[in-house]
Design an enzyme around this catalytic site. Structure first.
Site, PDB file in Angstrom:
ATOM      1  N   CYS A  47      52.388  26.556  38.080  1.00 51.29           N
ATOM      2  CA  CYS A  47      53.246  25.490  38.611  1.00 51.29           C
ATOM      3  C   CYS A  47      54.589  25.397  37.914  1.00 51.29           C
ATOM      4  CB  CYS A  47      52.529  24.146  38.532  1.00 51.29           C
ATOM      5  SG  CYS A  47      52.291  23.528  36.841  1.00 51.29           S
ATOM      6  N   CYS A 117      37.902  32.988  42.072  1.00 50.53           N
ATOM      7  CA  CYS A 117      39.111  33.810  42.222  1.00 50.53           C
ATOM      8  C   CYS A 117      39.609  34.277  40.864  1.00 50.53           C
ATOM      9  CB  CYS A 117      40.191  33.058  42.989  1.00 50.53           C
ATOM     10  SG  CYS A 117      41.256  31.986  41.987  1.00 50.53           S
ATOM     11  N   CYS A 120      42.479  30.683  37.450  1.00 50.34           N
ATOM     12  CA  CYS A 120      42.506  29.583  36.480  1.00 50.34           C
ATOM     13  C   CYS A 120      41.677  29.887  35.246  1.00 50.34           C
ATOM     14  CB  CYS A 120      41.993  28.295  37.132  1.00 50.34           C
ATOM     15  SG  CYS A 120      40.197  28.277  37.392  1.00 50.34           S
ATOM     16  N   GLU A1270      33.504  28.341  54.698  1.00 51.02           N
ATOM     17  CA  GLU A1270      34.258  27.234  55.264  1.00 51.02           C
ATOM     18  C   GLU A1270      33.486  25.933  55.482  1.00 51.02           C
ATOM     19  OE1 GLU A1270      37.731  28.702  58.034  1.00 51.02           O
ATOM     20  OE2 GLU A1270      35.822  29.399  58.812  1.00 51.02           O
TER      21      GLU A1270
END
Length: 1338
Positions: A47, A117, A120, A1270
């Site tokens: 960020c 993923c 982080c 999903e």
């Protein structure tokens, strides 16, 4: 005058290696230095503002006063390298690696399945590692505090905690509120489970122990440097900025007198975001971090003097230690400060930010000033004229970001007094979430009573967030002084505050009515707190009703706990067959060590350039001119490209709609790409892009909302309709008719890795290699080819992995790739594009806002006969995938309910916002939520429990048909529902909720349970295909290539499991390198929860072909090992390479006839959630969630449970805290984690239980499994409806209508305003003057 001794040599250490920088750049932050100069890319950019934790590293310093080493977790994106003189930096690469030895922190987060993923993960690892360096046996609270500033968009946090809590002592653990046989650390069979049911996803016994000898030692040279008296001044100079770092206070005073117009910094928590995000330039920076006097904390008999350069963490620790020694009467001020500090920012920021910086920032959103002012603290101010004392009150702040200090003055220290007898102080704050968020409103309140009485001697009420600077309610305080602390004082106080503190409807920050109500609510809470204090001292003049005590309860942040169950594989299955077993993500260790490579981790190509976009600042306007001359004049700027430089097509057709790469003549949204600057580095490209001048001529109409689009009849084609039965007849047969609507706001993807790519031009024939973050490499290849005017066979897309995607990296990345490829084509050099977080959010948009208008006919018993629902979505300025998303919403409008007469119509609104795009769930959550809202409202109207009305309307028949006439069996859905009711203990807990609500006036609880039927696969049948390439090498190793994209869901891991089963080789012998259009062409996107179904079948097909070729050789050589078999096959000229293909089912819908097999199959589930709300502030706490999910026969229970929980938590954000705000001119205001809040660790339900349905089968998919990526986003609606139940309970008690509108997300603002009382009535009672609001409801 300042000391003459200066040094341009910056000395510090990185991972034990000495770094000496000659004349370091003051503008360079540690993050960029690590990634681009040192090549340590494990530390990630998320960020740029310290708001996500992805760039967390450990910084260690020697303290010569205490003769100790301090280890702090910090955000590298805000840490200037010039501030690191004498420090030791440790990154994720420095604590362990797969090539040497993993650190236990890295191993445990990986083996506990806490890395999906993986983007982080290094930040999580470093936060936990730093905690262990300071406290090898942490408590659960220590872990919660350490990780509160690390965001994860994939996992739902629970598996991260599962791994890290193993560092706790068992007696400090197991805070999950259940009476369990064993501690949760043992992670074993503890719930009287059936023999074939397990909840063991990993084995604690397999973990390597924590070994402090593995840690890097603090460099002895830095200890010697720290001990050596240092009065020298450091000076670093770049082309634009001069950094001066004195070591003596006298020098600092002289420098401030010399450089009066320039800022002073220590922690950089305020200036850093301005420099990183807003491009702020400060030609001179005075660094005060080396001044000992600014860091000291000195206690006296009357209070404490805190140096202005003292970090917030150091202050918090000092207060906690001292409070153990003080009596409660003396420590009330410190208790209020601690309460505030606990919620203020994250641990990493508190380690950097200082109390002086917090005060001098003069930002009313910063919480400390209101408390310090109420405590009547004084400030020690120093300059060349000497020292003076200033009272910290509202007069000290002269405006936003301004104070009464003279330009040459320095804040030296803050004097905080002990509290006195009969003096009471409290702190209040409300934010988008309880921690790690700027406050919307904060307050510090102090009252002094006359001894042994309830008479007010003096009163101080300070508020932040209700004006440009700190506000004191002076008149209110004056009028209430001398009065008895009773109900008349309360009533008068509310009246006076309402009159004294006003907010314009256009006030910056918006939420005006909410902020007004908080002013009064905080005063009410303070009144009740003091009433209780007086009652305990026997001097209160009025009683405290027991039900009002709930106004005083404060929510306590807790780590999520819970358990999970899944069905074990059959005893008949080979122990070497990994299918169906919980297996770690195949790249988890690499992700935990920082070795896993994402596109921006790829080292720079020789001659590489960087690209920065120039975007529109108008929503609808003609472009009259573009002037890039100022940008092109900057040294290092190579070129500026626009539509005229595109060698192929700038415009392309997308289902009959024109989409432009670059805006040519007209812009149709703020954030539309007009051009791009190409420069030698990213900082230069960013600065140059700001110098491009675009002039416009505004065009009408311009509108942004669904309501406005309906008024203008602005819709994309096609408009869709589905109908079952005869709705009009159904209405005639119904006992009652109900009409209503529900609005659902949009959602930002907030994948941790922003969008981007590297485009590398080839040497010949127009070839181009793209290293790109995309879910749909084939589409990116196609768009780039059209743009460059070359065939697709010249364009090769490589995708190693994505740092999250959630549907956001399908369409928009193709355009970004085409622009970057155009730049590479034009310059003949490699070009890198990495969107900053704010630009990513502005340009790429997210989930569609939806408005559902319904008319429903129902019977007295709650049976629904007919429903007519009209769906409107905000599609933005171009079509994108909006029509497909609307179709999915319509196809899911029945959920699990058999409504005989059902009609749905869908309209995609064309507005002047950036086009909305695919997002996990793809319209499914919106379609499902509308029908659930209908069931909820019908239940309320009938006076029946909502779960009872839901159950009676469910599909029951074994052969059921959806409203689009697709045959399915609801058996597993009904089983999920029944098991969820049982496992959640729904009936008993519902009674407990009702009991709680009857005895708590200001706290209310609610519960909700919903079923789910979710279609899997693409309704556009041509996408239901998969391909793979499997190569076997002579050493027996196997390389699998497939068309799917690894983005955390574990598609590569599952592909390896499948190949391992077919080939009968261990998973360790199989590798998936990357997704590449050169290996597997024309692949479908990794989306619709169909990736594993398609890829798995294709891998299975290829492996079976190979085994078929090897079978004759095996028969002739039964004793051959696998490697010998492969070598023999090679010698016999048998092909060891095979393609696999899966031709999925034909799916499609005849929209004219309202029928068709839209999906491959359905995934089912049920979810129950319980929440508690604070009726006075709108804050809420997620207490417990139970999920029962049908995933068929799970290929990998660890990955599937991770997907279930991660989807749910993303849905939790969608329905509660994730709120996008736009200006009245259509500009996105929420462009980063400081404004836009995704769920953090504290937002997760205290108890989160996940159960995979047993004995579930699915004949349609690979090994009877089901897609799961999903569906569970929708389960976040259980939080929404539970909140609505809690609000209804509050309204019922107040005699208000239980029918009320509550739009999603159910933010604290909406909850508070729906719980109507005298405070909200007062907030709305003033007629607002007409003006342009700060934000509009999109």
């Amino acid at each position: 005058m300042p000391s003459s001794t200066t040094s341009s040599e910056l000395i510090f250490y990185i991972n034990g290696k000495k770094v000496v920088e000659k004349n370091a750049d003051p503008e360079e932050m540690l993050l960029g230095y690590l990634r681009r100069k040192v090549g340590l890319t494990g530390t990630k950019y998320g960020c740029g503002g310290g708001g996500c934790g992805a760039c967390t590293v450990m910084v260690s310093r020697y303290d010569p006063v205490e003769e100790s080493i301090h280890h702090c977790a910090v955000t590298a994106c805000l840490q200037p390298i010039c501030s690191l003189y004498g420090a030791a930096v440790v990154t994720v690469e420095g604590i362990g690696s797969t090539r040497t030895k993993l650190h236990p922190v890295q191993e445990r987060i990986a083996m506990a399945h806490g890395s999906q993923c993986g983007f982080c993960t290094p930040g999580m690892v470093m936060s936990m590692y730093t905690l262990l360096r300071n406290k090898p046996k942490p408590s659960m609270e220590d872990i919660r505090e350490a990780l509160a500033g690390n965001l994860c968009r994939c996992t739902g946090y629970r598996p991260i905690i599962d791994g890290f809590k193993t560092f706790c002592n068992k007696e400090q653990c197991c805070q999950n509120g259940e009476q369990r046989v064993k501690c949760c650390l043992e992670n074993g069979f503890t719930h009287n489970l059936d023999d074939n049911i397990s909840e063991e996803l990993f084995r604690v016994e397999d973990f390597i122990p924590l070994d402090p000898t593995q840690d890097l030692i603090f460099p002895p040279e830095l200890i010697l440097m720290g001990k050596k008296p240092d009065g020298g001044q450091l000076c670093f100079q770049s082309e634009r900025v001069k950094w001066i770092s004195p070591a003596l206070l006298t020098d600092l005073i002289q420098l401030k007198a010399q450089y009066t117009d320039f800022p002073m910094l220590v922690g950089n928590a305020t200036l850093g975001p301005k420099m990183n995000l807003n491009g702020a330039l400060y030609p001179v920076l005075l660094y005060a971090g080396r001044i000992p006097e600014l860091r000291t904390i000195t206690w006296s008999s009357s209070g404490v003097r805190v140096g202005a350069g003292c970090s917030l963490s150091a202050l918090k620790d000092a207060l906690q230690m001292k409070m153990e020694q003080l009596n409660p009467e003396e420590s009330r001020i410190y208790q209020a400060l601690l309460q505030t500090l606990q919620c203020l920012a994250a641990k990493q920021i508190r380690n950097m930010a200082t109390i002086g910086g917090n005060i001098m920032s003069a930002n009313p959103k910063y919480d400390l000033c209101s408390v310090l002012a109420a405590a009547q603290c004084t400030l020690q101010i120093i300059s060349t004229a000497g020292v003076r004392e200033v009272c910290l009150n509202e007069e000290f702040f002269t405006g936003f970001g301004k104070t009464a200090l003279r330009p040459d003055e320095i804040l030296l220290a803050i004097d905080i007094p002990h509290s006195k007898p009969w003096e009471f102080i409290s702190a209040f704050r409300q934010a988008q979430r309880r921690e790690f968020a700027f406050s919307i409103v904060n307050a510090g309140m102090k009252v002094v009573f006359r001894d042994e009485s309830a008479v007010v001697e003096s009163l101080d009420l300070y508020y932040g967030g209700v004006g440009p600077s700190l506000v004191k309610a002076r008149n209110t305080c004056k009028e209430l002084s001398g009065r008895l602390w009773d109900e008349s004082l309360l009533a008068e106080g509310i009246r006076l505050l309402k009159e004294e503190i006003s907010l314009s409807p256009a006030a910056p920050g918006g939420r005006v009515e909410y902020r007004k109500s908080l002013i009064l609510s905080f005063f009410f809470k303070f009144y009740m707190q003091m009433l209780l204090e007086l009652r305990q001292r026997g001097v209160a003049v009025t009683d405290v009703p027991p039900e009002n005590l709930s106004a005083l309860t404060q929510y306590r942040s807790e780590l999520p706990q819970g358990h999970h169950t899944f069905q074990m594989v059959s005893d008949d299955q080979s122990s070497t067959d990994p299918v169906g077993r919980p297996r770690m993500h195949q790249a988890a260790f690499q992700q935990a060590t920082g070795e896993a490579q994402y596109y921006d981790d790829i080292p720079a190509v020789k001659g590489e350039l960087f690209l920065s976009m120039v975007t529109s600042t108008r929503a609808h306007a003609k472009i009259t001119s573009i002037d890039a001359s100022a940008a092109l004049a900057m040294p290092g700027v190579v070129t500026f490209i626009t539509a005229e430089h595109v060698p192929g097509q700038n415009r392309r057709l997308w289902f009959g709609n024109i989409e432009e790469l670059f805006a040519e003549e007209e812009v149709i949204c703020v954030g539309q790409i007009i051009g791009a600057i190409v420069a030698e580095n990213r900082e230069l490209a960013k600065r140059a892009s700001c110098l491009v001048t675009v002039t416009y001529e505004d065009v009408l109409p311009v509108f942004f909302t669904i309501q406005e689009a309906i008024e203008h009849q602005s819709f994309f084609e096609p408009k869709r309709k589905l109908e079952r039965g005869n709705v009009e007849e159904g209405f005639e047969q119904s006992d009652h008719i109900l009409e209503g609507e529900l609005y659902m706001g949009g959602q930002e993807h907030f994948y941790m890795e922003t969008q981007g790519l590297i485009a590398v031009p080839g040497e010949e024939a127009g070839e181009m290699e793209l290293y790109v973050a995309t879910q749909h490499a084939a589409y990116t290849q196609e768009v780039v080819g059209l743009t460059l005017g070359v065939d697709s066979n010249k364009i090769t897309c490589h995708v190693k992995r994505l740092g999250g995607a959630f549907g956001g990296k399908v369409m928009k990345i193709a355009s970004l790739s085409a622009i970057t490829a155009t730049a590479a084509y034009r310059t003949g050099r490699a070009v890198r594009c990495v969107l900053e977080r704010g630009d990513d959010m502005l340009i790429t948009s997210g989930r569609h806002p939806f408005l559902g208008k319904y008319k429903v006919g129902y019977m007295d018993d709650g049976t629904i006969l007919a429903a007519d629902i009209t769906y409107y979505s905000n599609g933005g300025c171009t079509l994108d995938e909006s029509s497909f998303i609307m179709e999915k919403a319509l196809l899911h409008m029945d959920n699990g309910y058999k409504i005989p007469h059902l009609r749905g119509r869908g309209f995609v609104c064309r507005t002047f916002l950036p086009s909305y795009t695919a997002f996990r769930g793809f319209g499914g959550p919106q379609g499902l939520t509308m029908i659930e809202s209908v069931l909820h409202e019908v239940a309320a109207k009938c006076g029946l429990p909502a779960h009872q009305v839901r159950e009676m309307n469910m599909y029951q028949s074994e052969d059921s048909y959806t409203h689009h006439k697709q045959l399915f069996s609801p058996e597993d859905m009904l089983r999920c529902w029944s098991e969820c009711l049982e496992k959640s203990d729904y009936e008993q807990r519902l009674l407990a909720v009702q009991q709680f609500n009857s005895t708590n006036r200001w706290r209310k609880r609610g519960m909700s349970i919903v079923p789910m039927k979710f279609g899997i696969g693409f309704s556009k049948g041509f996408y239901n295909q998969g391909a793979a390439l499997v190569n076997i090498y002579k050493d027996g190793s196997v390389l699998v290539s497939h068309g799917g994209t690894e983005m955390g869901q574990g598609i590569n891991t599952k592909a390896i499991q499948i190949a391992s089963r077919i080939l009968n080789v261990p998973m360790s012998s199989i590798h998936v390198k990357e997704t590449c259009t050169g290996n597997v062409p024309n692949a479908a996107p990794s989306a619709a929860s169909f990736g594993t179904d398609a890829v798995g079948m294709a891998v299975k097909n290829a492996c079976e072909k190979l085994m078929g070729r090897l079978e004759p050789i095996r028969k002739n050589n039964p004793k051959h090992t696998w490697q010998q078999l492969v070598v023999e096959a090679y010698c016999q000229k048998v092909s060891l390479s095979a393609t696999g293909f899966f031709m999925g089912p034909h799916t499609g819908v005849d929209w004219e006839r309202s029928e068709g097999t839209a999906y491959y199959y359905f995934t089912f589930g049920a979810c129950c959630s319980e929440v508690e709300i604070d009726c006075l502030t709108g804050d809420h706490k997620n207490i417990r969630t139970d999920i029962v999910m049908d995933v068929g026969r799970s290929l990998n229970p660890a990955l599937d449970i991770g997907q279930v929980e991660g989807g749910f938590v993303q849905g939790l954000g969608l329905y509660t805290i994730e709120e996008l705000q736009f200006s009245p001119d259509g500009a996105l205001r929420t462009r980063g984690p400081s404004d836009y809040k995704i769920p953090a660790l504290i937002d997760i339900p205290r108890t989160l239980n996940t159960h995979l349905l047993t004995n579930a089968h699915n004949p349609h998919a690979i090994y009877s499994s089901k897609g799961i990526g999903e569906p569970t986003v929708f389960f976040g609606c259980t939080i929404f409806f539970a909140i609505k139940e809690a609000i209804a309970a509050a309204r019922r008690e107040r005699g208000l209508s239980e029918s009320f509108n509550l739009s999603s997300p159910a933010t604290a603002e909406k909850i508070r305003l729906a719980c109507e009382d005298t405070c909200t009535t007062a907030a709305f009672s003033v007629t607002p003057e007409p003006c342009k609001p700060w934000a509009i409801d999109i």
